[in-house]
Scaffold this active site. Structure first.
Site, mmCIF file in Angstrom:
data_model
loop_
_atom_site.group_PDB
_atom_site.id
_atom_site.type_symbol
_atom_site.label_atom_id
_atom_site.label_comp_id
_atom_site.label_asym_id
_atom_site.label_seq_id
_atom_site.Cartn_x
_atom_site.Cartn_y
_atom_site.Cartn_z
ATOM 1 N N PHE A 136 0.845 -1.193 0.000
ATOM 2 C CA PHE A 136 0.000 0.000 0.000
ATOM 3 C C PHE A 136 0.893 1.261 0.000
ATOM 4 O O PHE A 136 1.905 1.304 0.686
ATOM 5 C CB PHE A 136 -0.887 -0.027 1.252
ATOM 6 C CG PHE A 136 -1.975 0.990 1.254
ATOM 7 C CD1 PHE A 136 -3.157 0.769 0.559
ATOM 8 C CD2 PHE A 136 -1.815 2.184 1.937
ATOM 9 C CE1 PHE A 136 -4.164 1.728 0.557
ATOM 10 C CE2 PHE A 136 -2.820 3.140 1.940
ATOM 11 C CZ PHE A 136 -3.995 2.918 1.242
ATOM 12 N N ASP A 213 1.342 -5.102 8.819
ATOM 13 C CA ASP A 213 0.226 -4.214 8.517
ATOM 14 C C ASP A 213 -1.009 -5.105 8.367
ATOM 15 O O ASP A 213 -1.072 -5.933 7.452
ATOM 16 C CB ASP A 213 0.520 -3.439 7.221
ATOM 17 C CG ASP A 213 -0.595 -2.444 6.881
ATOM 18 O OD1 ASP A 213 -1.773 -2.761 7.163
ATOM 19 O OD2 ASP A 213 -0.284 -1.384 6.323
ATOM 20 N N TYR A 238 -11.483 1.183 10.335
ATOM 21 C CA TYR A 238 -12.652 1.616 9.547
ATOM 22 C C TYR A 238 -12.950 0.664 8.389
ATOM 23 O O TYR A 238 -13.867 0.895 7.621
ATOM 24 C CB TYR A 238 -12.482 3.051 9.020
ATOM 25 C CG TYR A 238 -11.202 3.313 8.262
ATOM 26 C CD1 TYR A 238 -11.074 2.953 6.930
ATOM 27 C CD2 TYR A 238 -10.128 3.927 8.886
ATOM 28 C CE1 TYR A 238 -9.900 3.175 6.240
ATOM 29 C CE2 TYR A 238 -8.939 4.171 8.206
ATOM 30 C CZ TYR A 238 -8.831 3.792 6.893
ATOM 31 O OH TYR A 238 -7.662 4.015 6.228
ATOM 32 N N LYS A 239 -12.153 -0.421 8.251
ATOM 33 C CA LYS A 239 -12.411 -1.405 7.195
ATOM 34 C C LYS A 239 -13.330 -2.485 7.780
ATOM 35 O O LYS A 239 -14.501 -2.216 8.009
ATOM 36 C CB LYS A 239 -11.076 -1.909 6.656
ATOM 37 C CG LYS A 239 -10.355 -0.758 5.921
ATOM 38 C CD LYS A 239 -8.966 -1.038 5.429
ATOM 39 C CE LYS A 239 -8.448 0.182 4.662
ATOM 40 N NZ LYS A 239 -7.021 0.097 4.356
ATOM 41 N N ARG A 387 -12.139 -4.477 -7.450
ATOM 42 C CA ARG A 387 -12.021 -5.171 -6.165
ATOM 43 C C ARG A 387 -13.404 -5.442 -5.602
ATOM 44 O O ARG A 387 -14.209 -4.533 -5.437
ATOM 45 C CB ARG A 387 -11.235 -4.332 -5.153
ATOM 46 C CG ARG A 387 -9.734 -4.397 -5.321
ATOM 47 C CD ARG A 387 -8.999 -3.900 -4.100
ATOM 48 N NE ARG A 387 -9.650 -2.760 -3.455
ATOM 49 C CZ ARG A 387 -9.215 -2.179 -2.353
ATOM 50 N NH1 ARG A 387 -8.135 -2.635 -1.736
ATOM 51 N NH2 ARG A 387 -9.834 -1.141 -1.836
HETATM 52 C C1 LIG Z 1 -6.254 1.267 4.209
HETATM 53 C C2 LIG Z 1 -4.770 1.041 4.398
HETATM 54 C C3 LIG Z 1 -3.964 2.016 5.012
HETATM 55 C C4 LIG Z 1 -4.561 3.335 5.358
HETATM 56 O O1 LIG Z 1 -3.816 4.139 6.212
HETATM 57 P P1 LIG Z 1 -4.504 5.462 6.779
HETATM 58 O O2 LIG Z 1 -3.460 6.108 7.594
HETATM 59 O O3 LIG Z 1 -5.705 5.027 7.568
HETATM 60 O O4 LIG Z 1 -4.948 6.292 5.626
HETATM 61 C C5 LIG Z 1 -2.629 1.708 5.226
HETATM 62 N N1 LIG Z 1 -2.094 0.500 4.855
HETATM 63 C C6 LIG Z 1 -2.860 -0.443 4.242
HETATM 64 C C7 LIG Z 1 -2.269 -1.754 3.851
HETATM 65 C C8 LIG Z 1 -4.209 -0.188 3.986
HETATM 66 O O5 LIG Z 1 -4.946 -1.109 3.372
#
Ligand SMILES: *Cc1c(COP(=O)(O)O)cnc(C)c1O
Length: 415
Positions: A136, A213, A238-239, A387
């Site tokens: 990501f 992560d 939030y996911k 997705r």
């Molecule tokens: C959604 C996601 C993030 C998001 O990070 P934020 O700081 O909440 O914007 C980070 N890493 C991964 C792998 C994600 O899927």
């Protein structure tokens, strides 16, 4: 598509829904009664209905009624209490190792820096941060920034974008200079599910810290941080945990490391005695030292309703349904989308797949835009990836079938 095939999938979906022990939970979510089809619970989960009440009660009774007393009475402890609950229900983490803090990005920064600094202090040769080339963006950008800040070096693991970092690739990337390995448990693009215990062992056998992560696994795929011997982890709420847009992330630091690691954002809320207002920063013992400023209390209220649901359902049952949902989505895709030129860009083996599947076709960006105007909500990731995120507590098998039928219609209109 043949009517036989459609009828066969429709009866299969009906049988799967009828036999699904988690099916009743779908009605616990706002919007379950509407025809909208939601396939992005892995980016922003639906709100539980109970959350509307919980938020309203919080504003009137706690914020409005307790005012400043609320901090002493409960809010100061909330990051630790909710953290422990996530740890117990979703992460295989004993109490005292998980805390709600800042955003995922900021928590990843703090833990990555803390781990790198500890390693470089122990052994100045350990200057390498290992990360996947297709991780990501925030993860990759953080690694580059920290490497520049500390004079460290990035070791990029080149991956197949329909998979992610696996044991073979990681073994070739680590060595005596490895300081920290940052890994995605479930790849945001392909849904590839990494082997948690095996990759943890490979990183640690090379003398590195492992930082997982967990954004796309927390609340969907079981994680056993203590049993795997993980050093550090961070994940979104939030996911799959439905904490609402921008709800704060959690951080896990194994008990054995807590008093040896010092994170770089030294604020008053992470200090040993928060209200002594002393002349200099001394980090608190335990998880408090990984906090920096005032906890985002409003942001961590909503996720408690999904934690209640998770406690009732159990993460093992959630994973079983998640696998059944993605298996069904792949069968339907093979039946009705493959003939239109759609390719599966996710692992076929359920043991290597998280909670979403990526279906690829050059027209998928336009297909997504068309679907969004019709209340069918997947999301799009380059190159050509649609997705389909299947949040087990809030998604039915019938919804999968109707949604993929809409994808087929949209594709026929685009090509
Ligand atoms: C959604 C996601 C993030 C998001 O990070 P934020 O700081 O909440 O914007 C980070 N890493 C991964 C792998 C994600 O899927």
């Amino acid at each position: 598509m043949s009517t036989d095939l459609t009828a066969a999938f429709a009866s299969e979906a009906a049988a799967l829904d009828a036999g699904d022990p988690l099916a009743p939970h779908r009605d616990a979510f706002v919007g379950a009664e509407t025809p909208l089809l939601y396939f992005d619970g892995n980016s922003l989960g639906r709100p539980p209905r109970a959350t509307a009440d919980r938020l309203a009660r919080f504003v009137t009774e706690e914020w409005g009624g307790r005012l400043i007393r609320g901090w002493d009475e409960s809010w100061m402890q909330l990051p630790f209490a909710i953290g422990d609950r996530i740890g117990a229900l979703a992460l295989g983490a004993a109490p005292g190792q998980t805390v709600i803090g800042d955003s995922t990005t900021v928590l990843l920064y703090k833990l990555l820096r803390a781990a790198l600094d500890a390693q470089m202090a122990r052994d100045p040769e350990r200057v390498e941060i290992v990360v996947g080339r297709d991780d990501f963006p925030t993860d990759r950008y953080l690694v580059e920034g920290i490497a520049a800040e500390r004079g460290a070096r990035v070791v990029w693991v080149e991956v197949d974008t329909a998979r992610g970092v696996d044991a073979t690739l990681l073994r070739a990337a680590v060595g005596p200079r490895t300081a920290v390995v940052l890994l995605s448990h479930v790849s945001y693009r392909s849904g590839f599910l990494a082997d948690g215990p095996e990759l943890t062992r490979i990183a640690q056998d090379a003398g590195g810290f492992v930082l997982w992560d967990l954004c796309h696994s927390a609340g969907s795929v079981p994680v056993e941080l203590d049993a795997w011997g993980v050093d550090l982890a961070v994940g979104c709420t939030y996911k799959y945990l439905n904490g609402g847009p921008g709800s704060p992330a959690f951080a896990y630091v194994a008990a054995r490391h807590q008093d040896a690691l010092v994170q770089p954002v030294q604020g008053w809320m992470g200090a040993a005695d928060v209200f002594s207002m002393g002349p200099e920063y001394r980090p608190a013992a335990g998880m408090r030292r990984f906090l920096s400023g005032t906890p985002p209390v409003l942001g961590m209220i909503a996720m408690q309703d999904t934690l209640d649901l998770l406690e009732t359902a159990g993460i093992a049952a959630v994973r079983r349904k998640s696998v059944a949902l993605t298996e069904f989505a792949l069968r339907v895709s093979d039946g009705i989308l493959a003939p239109l030129g759609v390719r599966v860009a996710s692992p076929r083996d359920a043991a290597e797949r998280g909670g979403h599947v990526t279906l690829s076709h050059p027209a998928m960006r336009a297909v997504t835009a068309r679907l969004w105007t019709r209340d069918v909500l997947p999301d799009y990731r380059d190159p050509g990836g649609l997705r389909i995120g299947l949040s087990p507590l809030s998604t039915s098998f019938a919804e999968v079938l109707t949604g993929l039928g809409a994808v087929a219609d949209a594709l026929r209109a685009e090509i």
